[in-house]
Design an enzyme around this catalytic site. Structure first.
Site, PDB file in Angstrom:
ATOM      1  CB  CYS A 151      -0.883   0.130   1.099  1.00 11.78           C
ATOM      2  SG  CYS A 151      -1.905  -1.663   1.457  1.00 11.78           S
TER       3      CYS A 151
ATOM      4  CD  GLU B  78      -2.273   3.813  -2.948  1.00 14.24           C
ATOM      5  OE1 GLU B  78      -3.320   4.058  -3.148  1.00 14.24           O
ATOM      6  OE2 GLU B  78      -1.562   3.578  -1.972  1.00 14.24           O
TER       7      GLU B  78
ATOM      8  CB  CYS C 146       0.507   6.392  11.204  1.00 11.52           C
ATOM      9  SG  CYS C 146      -0.774   6.546  10.077  1.00 11.52           S
TER      10      CYS C 146
END
Length: 445
Positions: A257, A282, A380
Site C-alpha cells: 500500500c 497503490e 500510524c
C-alpha cells in the site's frame, strides 16, 4: 490572494472535500505567491485552526446560539479561522474580525452580518472564560476532550492503548504532544545522500535530520531529490524491514500500500544500494502518481503498479517476494500532530471496516512472501483494533512474530519503545515522532 484567504480555503476544502491539508496548503501558498512571512501566517492559521477545531466549534456554537452543523460550510470555515486568530494568535481583535469577515465578500449581506456578529461576540469575552463555562456542563472525558481538542472517542482509544502498557497517566502528555506543531524532519536517501552532509540536528532515525526553518523545498538537497521530507517514525518503519537482516542481491520487495510514497522512496533507495528490486502497489491512481513522483530520483526506479493489494499472493505472485511492507490503511490517529484534521475525519464506526481490510491485506502479504521472508505490518495508529488485534491473527495466517524491538533499538539507540511484546509502539510524547506500530513477521511454515 491573502494569507487569510489561503488558510480559509484550505480549512474549507478539508471540511467540504476531505482534502489533506499537508498536500493542499503548500500548493496554495505557492499559487498565491505569498512572502515567507505571509506563508508562515497562513500555515499557522490553517494548521492551528484544524488542530483546535473542537474548541473553535464549541466557542462558535456558544456565540452563535446554534449548533455548527446549522452553519453553511464557507461561513463556518471563515468563523473557525476568525476564532483561531482571536484565541490563539497575537492578532488584534479588530483586525481578526474585520479582515476575516471580509473574506465572505458582499454577495450575501445576511451571511456577512451573521459572521460579523459571531466574531464580535467572541472578541468581547476572553476565550478561556467562555470555554471554561462551556466545559462546566460536560462530563470528565468530554471536558478533557474539549480542553485537548480531541473527539472523546479518540481520547478513549488512546487511553486504552496506553493502559495496555501500564501508562494511563501519560494520556494528558500525549494529548498535549498531538497539539504541538511538529518539527519538519528530513531523510537522506541511501545511495544518494549522507546524513552527515547537512549540519542539522539528528532525529530518532539514523538517516534523519531536523529541517531548517522555512520551506523545506528550498533546501537544495530536497529540491534535487536526494533528501526527502519524512517523519522519523515513518523512516524507522521502512528501515526495520530493510535492515532486520542482511540483503541478498536479487531480492524482490513489495510495498503493498505504497501511497503517497514516502516509505516507498526509502525502500527503493535501500533496494538500489543492495541490488534488490521493489514493486510499489497503490490502489488509487492519483496516489500512485504521488508514488511515482516520490521515487523519481531512484535508479533503477521501482515498478509502480495500480491495483487492490488484496490480489497479491495468488498465481505468479504467490511466495514471490522476500520482503513485504504492509503500511495498512488506518484511522491515522498516530499522526495527529502532522495531520491534525485526521481526528475530525474518522468516526468510531470506521474502525471495524478498516480492521477487516487490514486483516485481508495481511492475508495477501502472508501469501505473497516467500518461506523465510519478512513481512512488516505497520500502522500510524495506536488503536488496539488496528494494531494488536490484527497481528494476533497472524499465526492463523501462517506468520509468526520476529523480535522487532531489538531491530528498532539497534537502529535508534536510546529510543523509548512502548511495551507491546515483540512489536514496537512509538509515541510522539516520548520520541517526537508520529505514533507508529511496527511488527515484523515471518512465515512459520
Amino acid at each position: 490572494m491573502s494569507a487569510r484567504l489561503v488558510a480559509r480555503d484550505v480549512v474549507l476544502a478539508v471540511d467540504r472535500d476531505d482534502a489533506y491539508a499537508n498536500l493542499l496548503l503548500p500548493a496554495r501558498i505557492r499559487e498565491a505567491g505569498l512572502s515567507p512571512a505571509d506563508a508562515g501566517f497562513a500555515t499557522e492559521l490553517a494548521y492551528g485552526t484544524l488542530r483546535w477545531q473542537g474548541q473553535h466549534d464549541a466557542l462558535i456554537a456558544d456565540a452563535a446560539g446554534r449548533p455548527v452543523d446549522e452553519i453553511d460550510a464557507e461561513t463556518l470555515a471563515t468563523l473557525r479561522i476568525g476564532s483561531h486568530q482571536l484565541s490563539r494568535m497575537r492578532v488584534p481583535a479588530h483586525a481578526a474580525v474585520h479582515e476575516t469577515v471580509a473574506l465572505l465578500g458582499r454577495r450575501n449581506k445576511g451571511r456577512l452580518g451573521f459572521a460579523n456578529a459571531v466574531l464580535r461576540r467572541l472578541s468581547e469575552e476572553p476565550w478561556e472564560q467562555r470555554l471554561a463555562r462551556i466545559a462546566e456542563r460536560l462530563g470528565a472525558d468530554e471536558r478533557l476532550a474539549l480542553e485537548s481538542s480531541h473527539p472523546a472517542w479518540v481520547l478513549r482509544a488512546l487511553r486504552r492503548s496506553l493502559d495496555r502498557e501500564g501508562a494511563t497517566d501519560e494520556l494528558e502528555s500525549l494529548l498535549a504532544a498531538d497539539n504541538e506543531p511538529p518539527a519538519v524532519q528530513l531523510v537522506a536517501l541511501p545511495g544518494l545522500a549522507d546524513p552527515a552532509e547537512l549540519d542539522l540536528a539528528p532525529t530518532a532515525s539514523p538517516l534523519g535530520r531536523v529541517a531548517p526553518g522555512g520551506d523545506p523545498a528550498r533546501v537544495p538537497q530536497v529540491a534535487d531529490g536526494s533528501w526527502r521530507v519524512q517523519d522519523a517514525g515513518s523512516q524507522l518503519a521502512a528501515l526495520t524491514l530493510t535492515r532486520a537482516r542482511p540483503v541478498a542481491a536479487g531480492e524482490r520487495w513489495l510495498d503493498l500500500c505504497a501511497g503517497p510514497g514516502g516509505k516507498a522512496a526509502l525502500l527503493a533507495a535501500e533496494a538500489a544500494v543492495h541490488g534488490a528490486r521493489l514493486e510499489a502497489n497503490e490502489v488509487a491512481p492519483h496516489r500512485a502518481k504521488l508514488v511515482r513522483d516520490a521515487v523519481r530520483s531512484i535508479d533503477p526506479r521501482p515498478d509502480v503498479v495500480v491495483g487492490d493489494g488484496r490480489r497479491y499472493g495468488r498465481g505468479e505472485t504467490e511466495g514471490a517476494f522476500d520482503r513485504v511492507l504492509l503500511d495498512a490503511p488506518c484511522t491515522g490517529l498516530g499522526a495527529l500532530r502532522r495531520r491534525p484534521e485526521a481526528r475530525w475525519r474518522k468516526q468510531p464506526t470506521d474502525v471495524p471496516e478498516l480492521a477487516a481490510l487490514q486483516v485481508e491485506l495481511l492475508e495477501a502479504a502472508a501469501r505473497a512472501v516467500r518461506p523465510g521472508g519478512l513481512v512488516a505490518y505497520v500502522t500510524c495508529s495506536p488503536h488496539l483494533a488496528e494494531t494488536r488485534a490484527v497481528v494476533e491473527r497472524a499465526s492463523a495466517l501462517g506468520l509468526e512474530p520476529v523480535p522487532t524491538r531489538e531491530v528498532v533499538a539497534t537502529l535508534s539507540p536510546g529510543i523509548t519503545l512502548g511495551d507491546t511484546g515483540e512489536a514496537v509502539q512509538l509515541w510522539p510524547h516520548r520520541n517526537g515522532t508520529d505514533a507508529m506500530f511496527i511488527q515484523l513477521l515471518t512465515p512459520s511454515r
